[in-house]
Design an enzyme around this catalytic site. Structure first.
Site, PDB file in Angstrom:
ATOM      1  CE  LYS A  13      -2.185  -1.066   3.843  1.00 37.03           C
ATOM      2  NZ  LYS A  13      -1.713  -2.404   4.245  1.00 37.03           N
ATOM      3  NE  ARG A  23      -4.582  -1.751  10.258  1.00 37.80           N
ATOM      4  CZ  ARG A  23      -3.480  -1.320   9.610  1.00 37.80           C
ATOM      5  NH1 ARG A  23      -3.469  -0.185   8.974  1.00 37.80           N
ATOM      6  NH2 ARG A  23      -2.408  -2.062   9.598  1.00 37.80           N
ATOM      7  NE  ARG A  64       7.554  -2.926   6.485  1.00 34.59           N
ATOM      8  CZ  ARG A  64       6.251  -2.657   6.437  1.00 34.59           C
ATOM      9  NH1 ARG A  64       5.737  -2.064   5.380  1.00 34.59           N
ATOM     10  NH2 ARG A  64       5.457  -3.008   7.420  1.00 34.59           N
ATOM     11  NE  ARG A 102       6.372  -1.068  10.493  1.00 34.51           N
ATOM     12  CZ  ARG A 102       5.278  -0.906   9.781  1.00 34.51           C
ATOM     13  NH1 ARG A 102       5.299  -0.170   8.693  1.00 34.51           N
ATOM     14  NH2 ARG A 102       4.157  -1.488  10.147  1.00 34.51           N
ATOM     15  NE  ARG A 123       2.076  -5.461  11.276  1.00 30.67           N
ATOM     16  CZ  ARG A 123       3.281  -5.415  10.663  1.00 30.67           C
ATOM     17  NH1 ARG A 123       4.327  -6.030  11.191  1.00 30.67           N
ATOM     18  NH2 ARG A 123       3.420  -4.756   9.557  1.00 30.67           N
TER      19      ARG A 123
HETATM   20  P1  ADP Z   1       0.934  -2.547   8.170  1.00 27.92           P
HETATM   21  O1  ADP Z   1      -0.147  -2.293   7.164  1.00 27.92           O
HETATM   22  O2  ADP Z   1       2.219  -3.016   7.546  1.00 27.92           O
HETATM   23  O3  ADP Z   1       0.530  -3.397   9.338  1.00 27.92           O
HETATM   24  P2  ADP Z   1       0.678   0.140   9.249  1.00 27.92           P
HETATM   25  O4  ADP Z   1       1.802   1.095   9.234  1.00 27.92           O
HETATM   26  O5  ADP Z   1      -0.511   0.454   8.401  1.00 27.92           O
HETATM   27  O6  ADP Z   1       1.376  -1.204   8.817  1.00 27.92           O
HETATM   28  O7  ADP Z   1       0.166  -0.102  10.744  1.00 27.92           O
HETATM   29  C1  ADP Z   1       1.022  -0.399  11.818  1.00 27.92           C
HETATM   30  C2  ADP Z   1       0.212  -0.553  13.106  1.00 27.92           C
HETATM   31  O8  ADP Z   1      -0.401   0.710  13.425  1.00 27.92           O
HETATM   32  C3  ADP Z   1      -0.942  -1.542  13.057  1.00 27.92           C
HETATM   33  O9  ADP Z   1      -0.523  -2.860  13.331  1.00 27.92           O
HETATM   34  C4  ADP Z   1      -1.894  -0.963  14.128  1.00 27.92           C
HETATM   35  O10 ADP Z   1      -1.475  -1.295  15.423  1.00 27.92           O
HETATM   36  C5  ADP Z   1      -1.710   0.531  13.961  1.00 27.92           C
HETATM   37  N1  ADP Z   1      -2.702   1.118  13.012  1.00 27.92           N
HETATM   38  C6  ADP Z   1      -2.421   1.684  11.799  1.00 27.92           C
HETATM   39  N2  ADP Z   1      -3.547   2.111  11.201  1.00 27.92           N
HETATM   40  C7  ADP Z   1      -4.562   1.802  12.030  1.00 27.92           C
HETATM   41  C8  ADP Z   1      -5.977   1.976  11.981  1.00 27.92           C
HETATM   42  N3  ADP Z   1      -6.581   2.532  10.919  1.00 27.92           N
HETATM   43  N4  ADP Z   1      -6.718   1.536  13.035  1.00 27.92           N
HETATM   44  C9  ADP Z   1      -6.131   0.983  14.107  1.00 27.92           C
HETATM   45  N5  ADP Z   1      -4.821   0.771  14.230  1.00 27.92           N
HETATM   46  C10 ADP Z   1      -4.023   1.181  13.201  1.00 27.92           C
END
Ligand code: ADP
Length: 191
Positions: free
Chosen positions: A14, A89, A128, A134, A145
């Site tokens: 994404k 999400r 990654r 990270r 996740r």
């Molecule tokens: P990825 O898609 O690789 O898991 P993100 O950077 O989108 O990485 O998200 C990292 C973390 O941030 C998630 O595992 C969650 O804990 C939190 N997070 C990100 N976006 C949201 C969201 N829209 N709602 C709730 N938690 C979120």
């Protein structure tokens, strides 16, 4: 305005595809993951709370992320549109996004979901993790996740399906190939 929800599991690309879409359409990129990591880096109270949750792979509360989205919309009212990355999400977040956009007489034009099998996601995220350090890119958290995505986030596709806004795109192949699939889908969307 052109508002795109770029959807998909962790590691589906994404962020990479968002960068290319922004270049072409001049949209504002809103990644809730990036916004949360900014808070963590700045060691704010919100960042401290969020980090504990992010380090388990669970979702931060809807209230927190919706608040961040509302601020971004408010700050960028003159933008030609937004690309939402990693948001919504949950169904609740999707409903709240709809409400927030309606306040500006706007709506989501399309939700594009990148489809990538689990083994490939795990492979990409482990790589990654090695490259960037990270903290949530390690095997145990990656698996959680993906489970959280399947359980809490997949239902968001049904929400956009009902409105005939959901388009699935094959997320396997070169970055450019996947990007051209996205552009093709987007060309079919009524702005
Ligand atoms: P990825 O898609 O690789 O898991 P993100 O950077 O989108 O990485 O998200 C990292 C973390 O941030 C998630 O595992 C969650 O804990 C939190 N997070 C990100 N976006 C949201 C969201 N829209 N709602 C709730 N938690 C979120």
């Amino acid at each position: 305005m052109l508002n795109i929800v770029l959807f998909g599991p962790p590691g589906s690309g994404k962020g990479t595809q968002s960068e290319k879409i922004i270049e072409k359409y001049g949209l504002i990129h809103i990644s809730t993951g990036d916004l949360l990591r900014e808070q963590v880096a700045a060691q704010t109270e919100l960042g401290k709370q969020a980090k504990e949750i992010m380090d388990t792979g669970e979702l931060v509360s809807d209230k927190i992320v919706i608040g961040m989205i509302r601020v971004k919309l408010e700050e960028n009212q003159d933008s030609p549109g937004f690309i939402f990355d990693g948001f919504p999400r949950t169904i609740e977040q999707a409903r709240e996004l709809r409400k927030a956009l309606t306040d500006y007489d706007e709506r989501v034009g399309v939700m594009i979901s990148l489809e990538v099998p689990r083994e490939e996601l795990v492979k990409r995220l482990l790589k990654r993790g090695e490259e960037t350090g990270r903290s949530d890119d390690n095997l145990e958290i990656i698996n959680n996740r993906i489970d959280v995505y399947n359980r809490q986030t997949i239902p968001v596709t049904y929400y956009y399906d009902k409105m005939h806004k959901h388009a699935a795109v094959d997320g396997i192949g070169s970055v450019d190939k996947i990007y051209s699939r996205i552009v093709e889908v987007n060309g079919k969307v009524k702005k």
